[in-house]
Design a protein around this motif. Structure first.
Motif, PDB file in Angstrom:
ATOM      1  N   GLU A 212       0.870  -1.210   0.185  1.00  0.00           N
ATOM      2  CA  GLU A 212       0.045  -0.070   0.023  1.00  0.00           C
ATOM      3  C   GLU A 212       0.934   1.178   0.001  1.00  0.00           C
ATOM      4  N   TYR A 213       0.433   2.302  -0.727  1.00  0.00           N
ATOM      5  CA  TYR A 213       1.089   3.511  -0.714  1.00  0.00           C
ATOM      6  C   TYR A 213       0.455   4.488   0.421  1.00  0.00           C
ATOM      7  N   TYR A 214       1.220   4.162   1.745  1.00  0.00           N
ATOM      8  CA  TYR A 214       0.608   5.022   2.684  1.00  0.00           C
ATOM      9  C   TYR A 214       0.787   6.454   2.830  1.00  0.00           C
ATOM     10  N   PRO A 263      -5.475   7.850   4.342  1.00  0.00           N
ATOM     11  CA  PRO A 263      -4.588   6.969   5.137  1.00  0.00           C
ATOM     12  C   PRO A 263      -3.555   6.357   3.941  1.00  0.00           C
ATOM     13  N   CYS A 264      -4.175   6.179   2.705  1.00  0.00           N
ATOM     14  CA  CYS A 264      -3.460   5.675   1.460  1.00  0.00           C
ATOM     15  C   CYS A 264      -3.667   6.466   0.253  1.00  0.00           C
ATOM     16  N   VAL A 265      -2.879   6.274  -0.827  1.00  0.00           N
ATOM     17  CA  VAL A 265      -3.052   6.831  -2.147  1.00  0.00           C
ATOM     18  C   VAL A 265      -4.260   5.917  -2.557  1.00  0.00           C
ATOM     19  N   HIS A 277      -2.343   8.268  10.916  1.00  0.00           N
ATOM     20  CA  HIS A 277      -3.099   8.421   9.581  1.00  0.00           C
ATOM     21  C   HIS A 277      -3.775   9.795   9.509  1.00  0.00           C
ATOM     22  N   GLY A 278      -3.664  10.661   8.644  1.00  0.00           N
ATOM     23  CA  GLY A 278      -4.546  11.734   8.514  1.00  0.00           C
ATOM     24  C   GLY A 278      -3.584  13.025   8.885  1.00  0.00           C
ATOM     25  N   ALA A 279      -4.497  14.189   9.159  1.00  0.00           N
ATOM     26  CA  ALA A 279      -3.959  15.541   9.316  1.00  0.00           C
ATOM     27  C   ALA A 279      -2.919  15.545  10.626  1.00  0.00           C
ATOM     28  N   PRO A 280      -3.430  14.858  11.561  1.00  0.00           N
ATOM     29  CA  PRO A 280      -2.295  15.139  12.807  1.00  0.00           C
ATOM     30  C   PRO A 280      -0.880  14.618  12.588  1.00  0.00           C
ATOM     31  N   GLY A 281      -0.742  13.826  11.541  1.00  0.00           N
ATOM     32  CA  GLY A 281       0.926  13.633  11.195  1.00  0.00           C
ATOM     33  C   GLY A 281       1.388  14.292   9.970  1.00  0.00           C
ATOM     34  N   VAL A 282       0.135  14.643   8.951  1.00  0.00           N
ATOM     35  CA  VAL A 282       0.617  15.193   7.682  1.00  0.00           C
ATOM     36  C   VAL A 282       1.292  16.679   8.223  1.00  0.00           C
ATOM     37  N   ILE A 283       0.567  17.321   9.248  1.00  0.00           N
ATOM     38  CA  ILE A 283       0.816  18.633   9.534  1.00  0.00           C
ATOM     39  C   ILE A 283       2.479  18.769   9.950  1.00  0.00           C
TER      40      ILE A 283
END
Length: 399
Positions: A212-214, A263-265, A277-283
């Protein structure tokens, strides 16, 4: 998202509401600091009682003994109480007795216990044992040459362990050339996979975990790109602008209309608002991209992440770091530390207030209820970190 979170009961920031938490300079009020300190002490006692029934074979930082050592090491750094260093020592010794010999990462592998032990021994002035742990840590890279690139189980999680040692020793105990060699491998892997899977028109770097492309911080693209932009990895300007920046821009294009991330592409489910997974890590990727490239668009996207977290971040899964209110609160602190906007400090304080009522909201009990990343130890870490907001960093991830 709404089904996985409690409705946020709090009014958003205004100056008068914030006055009971901090003053105009961002210094916490004595009353709020006291509430945090009292809760830290109370939860530590609960945690110690609960750990008596924890899995004796789990030495990991994520759910096991070395994660508890990370907490006590942090409390020692914050408060200077030698009793905390002794506690860190006893837990990290326990973790060294159950190394897995399988994974090389800080959070879920043997690198975490070894790195934490090296730092604990160094602070106890036992340099011989510290050096032994460092030698074993460097040797780990030979265990799994085919490890993925991600943070939780892969090479980036190993790099974090090396950087953790250098940071705490205040010198280059692990040679920069060694760290850069692993970093170059990660970049080459990303280029090769992008070509192999026909992603080059979209992004020059692509990574997978379990086919998977996480996208997120723990297993995916955002976590890897966040590290590649760290000054301590010394990625060249040519690679930063030619490979990393367009890859970051690709992740930005995956954003949902809500401001959250999948969560994945190619996964169109807008539901996970966790560090993993999601905004709290991407930030963290977005804030670091803003620091490196000075492009306001990254900051605008980070503001959207923060709004998603404010609305949907009080998770029914609990109060922990990986998928809980404490981990989500760190997103506000990272934004506060780059913008100095009091709104984000206020939001972190309100999420802390939620955590002060630990166990009273009807959240699910985690599988490892007292651990660093799933349970109570992570919440204690956050509440203690909030005492000095400008120095707060998401444990085992932020640099």
């Amino acid at each position: 998202m709404a089904q996985r979170a409690f409705p946020n009961p709090y009014a958003d920031y205004n100056k008068s509401l914030a006055e009971c938490y901090f003053d105009s300079t961002g210094r916490l009020t004595p009353e709020f600091s006291q509430r945090l300190n009292n809760k830290v002490r109370e939860l530590l006692q609960q945690m110690e009682r609960g750990l008596k029934s924890a899995d004796p074979r789990d030495g990991s930082c994520y759910t096991g003994w070395s994660g508890i050592a990370v907490l006590y090491l942090h409390l020692y750094d914050l408060f200077g109480d030698p009793a905390y260093l002794q506690m860190a020592h006893s837990y990290v010794k326990q973790s060294l007795n159950c190394l897995s010999k399988r994974s090389i990462t800080f959070l879920c592998g043997d690198a975490g216990p070894l790195a934490v032990a090296a730092v604990v021994y160094h602070k106890m002035r036992n340099e011989k044992q510290a050096e032994d742990c460092i030698a074993r840590l460097i040797h780990l890279n030979k265990i799994d040459p085919h490890a993925p690139s991600e943070m939780l189980y892969g090479k980036m999680g190993y790099i974090y362990a090396l950087l953790f040692v250098n940071k705490h020793f205040g010198e280059e105990k692990i040679p920069q050339s060694y760290i850069q060699q692993i970093c170059d491998t990660i970049i080459t892997t990303g280029e090769n996979l992008s070509r192999k899977r026909n992603f080059t028109a979209k992004t020059p770097l692509m990574y997978e975990w379990y086919q998977e492309y996480y996208v997120g911080a723990a297993h995916g693209l955002a976590g890897i790109y966040y590290f590649l932009m760290q000054p301590s990895l010394q990625v060249s300007q040519a690679k930063l602008y030619g490979l990393v920046k367009p890859s970051v821009d690709y992740v930005c294009q995956l954003k949902f209309p809500s401001g959250n991330y999948p969560p994945c592409v190619d996964d169109n489910r807008d539901m996970l608002v966790h560090w993993c997974h999601g905004a709290p890590g991407v930030i963290y990727m977005l804030v670091q991209a803003y620091k490196v490239f000075r492009d306001e668009r990254y900051l605008t996207d980070a503001y959207q992440c923060a709004d998603v977290i404010w609305q949907y971040g009080l998770l029914k899964k609990g109060y922990g770091l990986c998928h809980g209110a404490a981990g989500n609160a760190y997103a506000f602190l990272t934004l506060y530390n780059v913008t100095h906007d009091m709104k984000y400090l206020y939001r972190a304080c309100k999420f802390a207030e939620w955590c002060l009522d630990y166990g009273e909201h009807g959240c699910r009990t985690p599988d490892t209820p007292f651990s660093l990343f799933e349970g109570m130890a992570g919440t204690i870490y956050f509440l203690a970190d909030l005492l000095v907001p400008m120095k707060a960093m998401f444990p085992a991830f932020e640099l």
